[in-house]
Enzyme design. Structure first.
Site, PDB file in Angstrom:
ATOM      1  N   GLU A  69       0.831  -1.195   0.000  1.00 14.28           N
ATOM      2  CA  GLU A  69       0.000   0.000   0.000  1.00 14.28           C
ATOM      3  C   GLU A  69       0.871   1.252   0.000  1.00 14.28           C
ATOM      4  O   GLU A  69       1.960   1.263   0.595  1.00 14.28           O
ATOM      5  CB  GLU A  69      -0.928   0.002   1.222  1.00 14.28           C
TER       6      GLU A  69
ATOM      7  N   CYS B 114       3.669   8.611   0.180  1.00 14.18           N
ATOM      8  CA  CYS B 114       4.273   7.742   1.188  1.00 14.18           C
ATOM      9  C   CYS B 114       4.442   6.363   0.559  1.00 14.18           C
ATOM     10  O   CYS B 114       3.452   5.708   0.218  1.00 14.18           O
ATOM     11  CB  CYS B 114       3.380   7.671   2.424  1.00 14.18           C
TER      12      CYS B 114
ATOM     13  N   CYS C  12       6.844  -6.630   7.111  1.00 11.11           N
ATOM     14  CA  CYS C  12       7.939  -6.049   7.902  1.00 11.11           C
ATOM     15  C   CYS C  12       8.337  -7.037   8.989  1.00 11.11           C
ATOM     16  O   CYS C  12       7.483  -7.723   9.558  1.00 11.11           O
ATOM     17  CB  CYS C  12       7.505  -4.730   8.529  1.00 11.11           C
TER      18      CYS C  12
ATOM     19  N   CYS D 148       6.886  -3.998  15.539  1.00  6.07           N
ATOM     20  CA  CYS D 148       6.404  -2.880  16.365  1.00  6.07           C
ATOM     21  C   CYS D 148       4.922  -3.081  16.682  1.00  6.07           C
ATOM     22  O   CYS D 148       4.120  -3.332  15.777  1.00  6.07           O
ATOM     23  CB  CYS D 148       6.624  -1.554  15.652  1.00  6.07           C
TER      24      CYS D 148
ATOM     25  N   CYS E  94       2.032  -0.984  14.850  1.00  2.00           N
ATOM     26  CA  CYS E  94       2.035  -0.943  13.384  1.00  2.00           C
ATOM     27  C   CYS E  94       1.392  -2.203  12.817  1.00  2.00           C
ATOM     28  O   CYS E  94       1.808  -3.322  13.114  1.00  2.00           O
ATOM     29  CB  CYS E  94       3.464  -0.808  12.872  1.00  2.00           C
TER      30      CYS E  94
ATOM     31  N   CYS F   8      -0.396   6.841   9.787  1.00  2.00           N
ATOM     32  CA  CYS F   8       0.798   6.212  10.349  1.00  2.00           C
ATOM     33  C   CYS F   8       0.444   4.932  11.111  1.00  2.00           C
ATOM     34  O   CYS F   8      -0.412   4.933  11.982  1.00  2.00           O
ATOM     35  CB  CYS F   8       1.481   7.212  11.287  1.00  2.00           C
TER      36      CYS F   8
END
Length: 349
Positions: free
Chosen positions: A92, A109, A116, A120, A123, A335
């Protein structure tokens, strides 16, 4: 599978043309088609001969991503794009529009990885785990396709989408160079930001190589134990060690280091403000404060009063402080909200 021609640097494109008996100016023509006109096929490149187009078609592909879906925010006009890759994975990217002191800002962005590995807790991308790195061409193509679809010429690029950019260092730097290149997207180094959660060896390499792109550090906590709980990278690369490296090597004559700080109701005390000042003393920084965005199992969103008190306490640092507005929140484009929604269960993370 043919190589994505956007994976090639300008010099590599130049070498391809000269090796095939073509004039050097062909490299500039090709880059114009790729990064100004945002072509998606060699057939569009009408100032090349049919023979040259056939040669390029035999060797390279122009497009390796497809727009699978796009969502438009009803609140702020942000647009989130879901791309399908050549191997049927999903990433995305987000087109963000905002006003700034220097005029209207249009930011893309971009993602640097599929998934990933960093884990975290705040996220959604991390819940996918790591699938693979994106190539430089796949990173650049996110911008090309967004420009082609939206008709918007973005002024800024941030490597803050899916993935940890410094775990894909070479491809990210290669892409950033083409974004900056006059013959590429021609975006100033001051408008290209690479964010990292704190991969210390890559940060040191970045500083030693003297890159001028803006660097952002995802901080989010000042206590080792708390940061470790929310950002497992703290176990291998404690932020205190990262700060020490930056104190020794971050050049004072360039852009400030951006500290990105996702605000929760448990990390915005007066003591947190004091620790931030101590940790980054004598490093030229600015602070981007980001309110925690809603999501499944998210309950520790700070109140406006708590945020204002934290900002007041941060006044002791005497540095630029920005409370970043969460654009695209209603389309899960803010975010920490990118998840590659075509994956099973991704819409629920």
């Amino acid at each position: 599978m043919k190589k994505n021609i956007k994976d090639l640097s300008y010099d590599e494109v130049l070498a391809f043309f000269t090796e095939n008996g073509e004039k050097k100016f062909r490299a500039g023509q090709l880059f114009s088609w790729l990064y100004v006109k945002n072509a998606v096929s060699f057939e569009e490149m009408t100032d090349f001969s049919k023979e040259l187009r056939a040669l390029m078609e035999a060797r390279f592909s122009v497009s390796s991503l497809n727009i699978e879906e796009k969502l438009v925010s009803q609140k702020d006009g942000s647009v989130k794009y879901l791309f399908r890759t050549h191997d049927d994975n999903y990433i995305e990217s987000v087109l963000l529009k905002s006003a700034s002191e220097s005029g209207d800002r249009v930011t893309v962005c971009v993602s640097s990885q599929i998934g990933c590995a960093m884990g975290c807790t705040f996220c959604r991308t991390s819940r996918l785990g790591i699938i693979r790195n994106l190539s430089a061409g796949e990173i650049l193509e996110q911008i090309s396709l967004i420009r082609r679809d939206s008709g918007e010429k973005n002024t800024n690029v941030v490597f803050m989408g899916m993935g940890e950019p410094f775990n894909n260092y070479d491809e990210v730097i290669r892409a950033a160079k083409t974004i900056n290149l006059d013959a590429g997207f021609n975006i100033s180094v001051r408008r290209i930001t690479i964010s990292t959660c704190g991969i210390l060896p890559a940060i040191e390499r970045y500083l030693d190589e003297g890159h001028l792109f803006k660097l952002a550090l995802s901080l989010n906590d000042t206590l080792h134990e708390k940061r470790l709980k929310n950002m497992p990278v703290e176990n291998k690369y404690p932020v205190a060690d990262v700060a020490d490296l930056l104190r020794r090597k971050f050049p004072h004559g360039r852009n400030r280091l951006t500290l990105e700080y996702v605000m929760r109701d448990d990390n915005i005390s007066k003591d947190d403000a004091v620790r931030i000042k101590k940790l980054f003393k004598n490093i030229p920084v600015k602070l981007n404060l980001i309110p925690l965005n809603p999501g499944a199992d998210v309950s520790n969103i700070p109140s406006e009063k708590e945020i204002n008190e934290f900002v007041d306490n941060l006044g002791i640092m005497n540095i630029p402080i920005i409370i970043r507005k969460s654009l695209g929140q209603d389309i899960n484009g803010a975010c920490g909200q990118l998840s590659g929604r075509k994956y099973k269960g991704a819409a629920d993370v």
